[in-house]
Design an enzyme around this catalytic site. Sequence first.
Site, PDB file in Angstrom:
ATOM      1  N   SER A  10      29.998  40.601  30.109  1.00  0.00           N
ATOM      2  CA  SER A  10      31.121  40.060  30.880  1.00  0.00           C
ATOM      3  C   SER A  10      31.613  38.759  30.281  1.00  0.00           C
ATOM      4  O   SER A  10      30.862  37.776  30.178  1.00  0.00           O
ATOM      5  CB  SER A  10      30.696  39.832  32.326  1.00  0.00           C
ATOM      6  N   HIS A  33      33.568  43.516  29.304  1.00  0.00           N
ATOM      7  CA  HIS A  33      34.057  43.475  30.682  1.00  0.00           C
ATOM      8  C   HIS A  33      34.922  42.234  30.866  1.00  0.00           C
ATOM      9  O   HIS A  33      34.472  41.112  30.646  1.00  0.00           O
ATOM     10  CB  HIS A  33      32.861  43.444  31.634  1.00  0.00           C
ATOM     11  N   ASP A  35      37.121  40.191  33.554  1.00  0.00           N
ATOM     12  CA  ASP A  35      37.392  39.998  34.978  1.00  0.00           C
ATOM     13  C   ASP A  35      38.733  39.295  35.165  1.00  0.00           C
ATOM     14  O   ASP A  35      38.911  38.148  34.735  1.00  0.00           O
ATOM     15  CB  ASP A  35      36.283  39.165  35.622  1.00  0.00           C
ATOM     16  N   MET A  37      41.081  37.830  37.992  1.00  0.00           N
ATOM     17  CA  MET A  37      41.069  37.404  39.392  1.00  0.00           C
ATOM     18  C   MET A  37      42.323  36.596  39.684  1.00  0.00           C
ATOM     19  O   MET A  37      42.748  35.786  38.852  1.00  0.00           O
ATOM     20  CB  MET A  37      39.834  36.556  39.687  1.00  0.00           C
ATOM     21  N   HIS A  66      38.501  44.673  34.823  1.00  0.00           N
ATOM     22  CA  HIS A  66      38.143  44.743  36.242  1.00  0.00           C
ATOM     23  C   HIS A  66      39.117  43.857  37.000  1.00  0.00           C
ATOM     24  O   HIS A  66      39.037  42.629  36.947  1.00  0.00           O
ATOM     25  CB  HIS A  66      36.695  44.271  36.405  1.00  0.00           C
ATOM     26  N   MET A  68      40.417  42.200  40.061  1.00  0.00           N
ATOM     27  CA  MET A  68      40.147  41.727  41.416  1.00  0.00           C
ATOM     28  C   MET A  68      41.407  41.030  41.904  1.00  0.00           C
ATOM     29  O   MET A  68      41.490  39.800  41.978  1.00  0.00           O
ATOM     30  CB  MET A  68      38.923  40.810  41.407  1.00  0.00           C
ATOM     31  N   MET A 138      29.840  47.238  43.003  1.00  0.00           N
ATOM     32  CA  MET A 138      29.568  45.802  42.936  1.00  0.00           C
ATOM     33  C   MET A 138      28.212  45.507  43.561  1.00  0.00           C
ATOM     34  O   MET A 138      27.936  45.900  44.694  1.00  0.00           O
ATOM     35  CB  MET A 138      30.657  45.014  43.668  1.00  0.00           C
ATOM     36  N   ASP A 176      28.018  46.062  38.495  1.00  0.00           N
ATOM     37  CA  ASP A 176      28.435  44.718  38.093  1.00  0.00           C
ATOM     38  C   ASP A 176      27.890  43.711  39.096  1.00  0.00           C
ATOM     39  O   ASP A 176      28.205  43.774  40.284  1.00  0.00           O
ATOM     40  CB  ASP A 176      29.967  44.655  38.055  1.00  0.00           C
TER      41      ASP A 176
END
Length: 225
Positions: A10, A33, A35, A37, A66, A68, A138, A176
């Site tokens: 990540s 990965h 993220d 957000m 990913h 979010m 998650m 994750d």
Amino acid sequence: MPRRPMIAPSLLSADFARLAEETARIADADWVHVDVMDAHFVPNLTLGEPVVKAIQAVSPVPLDCHLMITDPERWAPAYAELGAHNVTVHAEACTGDPRDLAKDLRAAGAKAGLAIKPGTPLEQYVEVLRDFDTLLVMSVEPGFGGQSFMPEVLDKVREARRLVDTGHLELLVEIDGGINADTIEAAAEAGVDMFVAGSAVYGADDPSAAIASLRAQAARAFPAA
């Protein structure tokens, strides 16, 4: 085909000032990965399309985005269009039928992933998941790295594995949150295919060796073929 454990380091645990170098350090990973957000769906803000596009241009491994974020129906297809290999949206953030978004992601050239928070039941999304390529379970509350692994989510992993093994679903089971040398074997035994690891990789002196070690640990815990 026998299952093979896959590792996705990540970037949330990487040095954001050196992202090109940080992706080069994990060239032997399966995915990286990323993220995304938005400070709305989760109480944190990371990066968006321009930075992901820059990472895509230099990454030696496929991007696992990913998201979010709120309103994934509007924003998610752009990440597929810029070349991400897998784009995962949260079931809880979808306002319409997630299957429609899965079709849009696939049409844009990416695999489609659906993520569920620790408190979200798997059962209500089983039929929806027939149109997805990845289920992301998650094992921490989404939003921040460095949290402790929540072993209670492994019941959902076991059920997802059962559905895959019996042919009801055809997807990768990804996890994750809090994955490290102390937790990866339990996750592997429960049925995970793809392991997202942040500080366990980027906090190591040698990220490549950490990836190899985690992969070997997971492989030992996989059921015999």
